[in-house]
Design an enzyme around this catalytic site. Sequence first.
Site, PDB file in Angstrom:
ATOM      1  N   HIS A  15      56.624  49.632  75.300  1.00  0.00           N
ATOM      2  CA  HIS A  15      56.438  48.179  75.239  1.00  0.00           C
ATOM      3  C   HIS A  15      56.597  47.659  73.821  1.00  0.00           C
ATOM      4  O   HIS A  15      57.290  46.679  73.570  1.00  0.00           O
ATOM      5  CB  HIS A  15      55.027  47.819  75.733  1.00  0.00           C
ATOM      6  CG  HIS A  15      55.005  47.438  77.173  1.00  0.00           C
ATOM      7  ND1 HIS A  15      53.979  46.762  77.750  1.00  0.00           N
ATOM      8  CD2 HIS A  15      55.916  47.637  78.154  1.00  0.00           C
ATOM      9  CE1 HIS A  15      54.239  46.569  79.025  1.00  0.00           C
ATOM     10  NE2 HIS A  15      55.403  47.096  79.293  1.00  0.00           N
ATOM     11  N   LYS A  48      51.912  44.119  90.175  1.00  0.00           N
ATOM     12  CA  LYS A  48      52.529  43.177  89.222  1.00  0.00           C
ATOM     13  C   LYS A  48      53.751  43.839  88.584  1.00  0.00           C
ATOM     14  O   LYS A  48      54.801  43.215  88.398  1.00  0.00           O
ATOM     15  CB  LYS A  48      51.502  42.762  88.151  1.00  0.00           C
ATOM     16  CG  LYS A  48      51.980  41.685  87.200  1.00  0.00           C
ATOM     17  CD  LYS A  48      52.714  42.217  85.988  1.00  0.00           C
ATOM     18  CE  LYS A  48      53.128  41.095  85.057  1.00  0.00           C
ATOM     19  NZ  LYS A  48      53.988  41.546  83.963  1.00  0.00           N
ATOM     20  N   ASP A  59      63.844  32.293  96.273  1.00  0.00           N
ATOM     21  CA  ASP A  59      62.563  31.636  96.001  1.00  0.00           C
ATOM     22  C   ASP A  59      61.505  32.693  95.667  1.00  0.00           C
ATOM     23  O   ASP A  59      60.934  33.316  96.560  1.00  0.00           O
ATOM     24  CB  ASP A  59      62.184  30.841  97.265  1.00  0.00           C
ATOM     25  CG  ASP A  59      60.897  30.069  97.115  1.00  0.00           C
ATOM     26  OD1 ASP A  59      60.125  30.349  96.185  1.00  0.00           O
ATOM     27  OD2 ASP A  59      60.654  29.184  97.954  1.00  0.00           O
ATOM     28  N   GLU A 114      60.255  39.220  79.978  1.00  0.00           N
ATOM     29  CA  GLU A 114      59.419  40.329  79.456  1.00  0.00           C
ATOM     30  C   GLU A 114      60.303  41.432  78.878  1.00  0.00           C
ATOM     31  O   GLU A 114      61.145  42.001  79.577  1.00  0.00           O
ATOM     32  CB  GLU A 114      58.516  40.864  80.573  1.00  0.00           C
ATOM     33  CG  GLU A 114      57.429  41.786  80.033  1.00  0.00           C
ATOM     34  CD  GLU A 114      56.421  42.207  81.089  1.00  0.00           C
ATOM     35  OE1 GLU A 114      56.081  41.390  81.967  1.00  0.00           O
ATOM     36  OE2 GLU A 114      55.975  43.362  81.022  1.00  0.00           O
TER      37      GLU A 114
HETATM   38  C1  MEV Z   1      53.484  45.113  82.677  1.00  0.00           C
HETATM   39  O1  MEV Z   1      54.231  43.935  82.839  1.00  0.00           O
HETATM   40  C2  MEV Z   1      53.460  45.899  83.965  1.00  0.00           C
HETATM   41  C3  MEV Z   1      52.561  47.150  83.957  1.00  0.00           C
HETATM   42  O2  MEV Z   1      51.238  46.803  83.545  1.00  0.00           O
HETATM   43  C4  MEV Z   1      52.573  47.690  85.353  1.00  0.00           C
HETATM   44  C5  MEV Z   1      51.593  48.811  85.596  1.00  0.00           C
HETATM   45  O3  MEV Z   1      50.550  48.886  84.922  1.00  0.00           O
HETATM   46  O4  MEV Z   1      51.857  49.605  86.528  1.00  0.00           O
HETATM   47  C6  MEV Z   1      53.062  48.168  82.970  1.00  0.00           C
END
Ligand code: MEV
Length: 443
Positions: free
Chosen positions: A393, A280, A296, A85
Site C-alpha cells: 500500500h 470491501k 450502477d 485507490e
Molecule cells: C483496502 O482497500 C482493502 C483491504 O483492507 C481488504 C482486506 O483487508 O481484505 C486490504
Amino acid sequence: MSKSIAGFSKLSKSKKIDWIVETYFSNTEDAKRILKQYWNTDEKLQQLHDEFIENTITNYYLPLGVAPNFLINDKLYTIPMAIEESSVVAAASKAAKFWLERGGFKTRVISTTKIGQVHFIYKGDYEKLKRFFNKTKPKLIQDSKSITANMEKRGGGIIDIELRDKTADIDHYYQLHASFETLDAMGANFINSCLEQFAKTFKNDALLFQAFSAEEKQIDIVMSILSNYVPNCLVRAEVSCKVEDLSEDSSMSGETFANKFIQAVNIAEVEPYRAVTHNKGIMNGIDAVVLATGNDFRAVEAGVHAYASRHGRYSSLTHAKIENGIFTFWMEIPLALGTVGGLTGLHPLVKLALELLHKPSAKMLMQIVAVAGLAQNFAALRSLTTTGIQQGHMKMHLMNILNQFDANNEEKQTITEHFKTNVVTHSAVVEAINKLRVSKLRS
Ligand code: MEV
C-alpha cells in the site's frame, strides 16, 4: 452565511457557476479556474457529459487503469478499472499473473433472474384477493405487451408474477412479486415500466371485480419498483491449484500459505468486523470494473452486501478449502449488470472499456466482474497473511505523497529509487524530499 436559491436548475451553466463561486468561495477566480480546468475542449463531448445529470458544473475525473493477463475460462482478458485507490489495479494485475501461471479463473453464471415488486394495501378478505389475482394475472401480462414485445423477441421478458401476503409484517400489506429475464440489459427501466403497468391494471380491474365489497375494490398502490436484491442473478468464480504450486519462493511453503489463507477466510466467515473489510476489498475490484463499464455500482453494492447477510449474519463472500491436495478459492455473488442500454451506448470511455473486454454479453460481464472481485480478495489476503498490507500500500501511496509536495519528475525518480530498498512511511518520504531539496540548494 450561504443562501437558498429558487430556479437554480433553469440557470445557464455559467450563471450556475457564478452563483456557486460567489456564494461559497472567497477566491472566486480560482474556484472558477479549477471548475473550468476539467471541462472538455470538445464541446460536443462536454455537452454529452453535461446532459447525463442535472446542474452539471464540471467533470469529476477518476483514473481508468487496466489489469492485463486475466485468463478466464481459457480466454485472456485485460480488465479496465476506474478507481482512485492507489494499490487496487496493481493488486489485480499481480493476482492475474499469479493465476495465469496456475490455470487461470473458472467461472459460470448460475442464474439471471431479476425481481420487481408492486407494494399495495388491501383491506379485505385474502381468499377473494387470491381469486382476483388469479383472474387478473393474464391481463397484467397482456397489458404490458407493448413494453415487453421487444424483450420477448430476444428471449426475455416477464417470468412470473406472484401474489404475496405480507400482513404478518404490516397490516393489510400485500405484494405483486414479479420475476424478469432482461438478457443483456440491466433492465431497470424495463422492470419499472412493467411494474407500473401491473399496478395500473391491478388497481383498475379491482374496481370491476364483482366479488369485492366497496372497500375491497379500493386497492391502494404504495409503490412499484425493482429490487436491487438479486440472489437469483448469481455468478460463480473460482481458482484452484495443487497446494504445493501456491509457493512462489522458499520463504513459505505452499501448505503453510494455504492454511494461513484459509484461516483468514474462515475468520471473515464468522467475524462481521473482519467480513466487512474483507468484502470491501472484494468490492475494490468489483466496483472498479462496474464503474468502467458504465454499470450502477450502488445497485451492485446494495445487492452484494444484502447477499452477504442472507443467513442472518454478515459474512465473507469468498470461501476456500483444501481437498485431496488441491487448494480451491471461490465466490458466488449476485450481479445485475448490463452491456446494452444506459450509459453503455453513450459514454465513449464505457464503449471503449466494453470493446476492450471483447464486447461481452451481460452474462460474460458478470463473470469478468466476479473474477476482478475474487482476484482482489486473493491479492489482499495474500499480502495480509504474508508481508502485511502496508508494504504494498505504502509503495503505491508514495506517488500520492510526492504529488502532495509538488515533487518534479527528477525528484520523483530519485525518491522512488530510494524507497525500493527503504520502508515507506509518510514521515520518511517527507524527510527524503526535504533532504533532497536542501542538498539541491547547496549544490
Ligand atoms: C483496502 O482497500 C482493502 C483491504 O483492507 C481488504 C482486506 O483487508 O481484505 C486490504
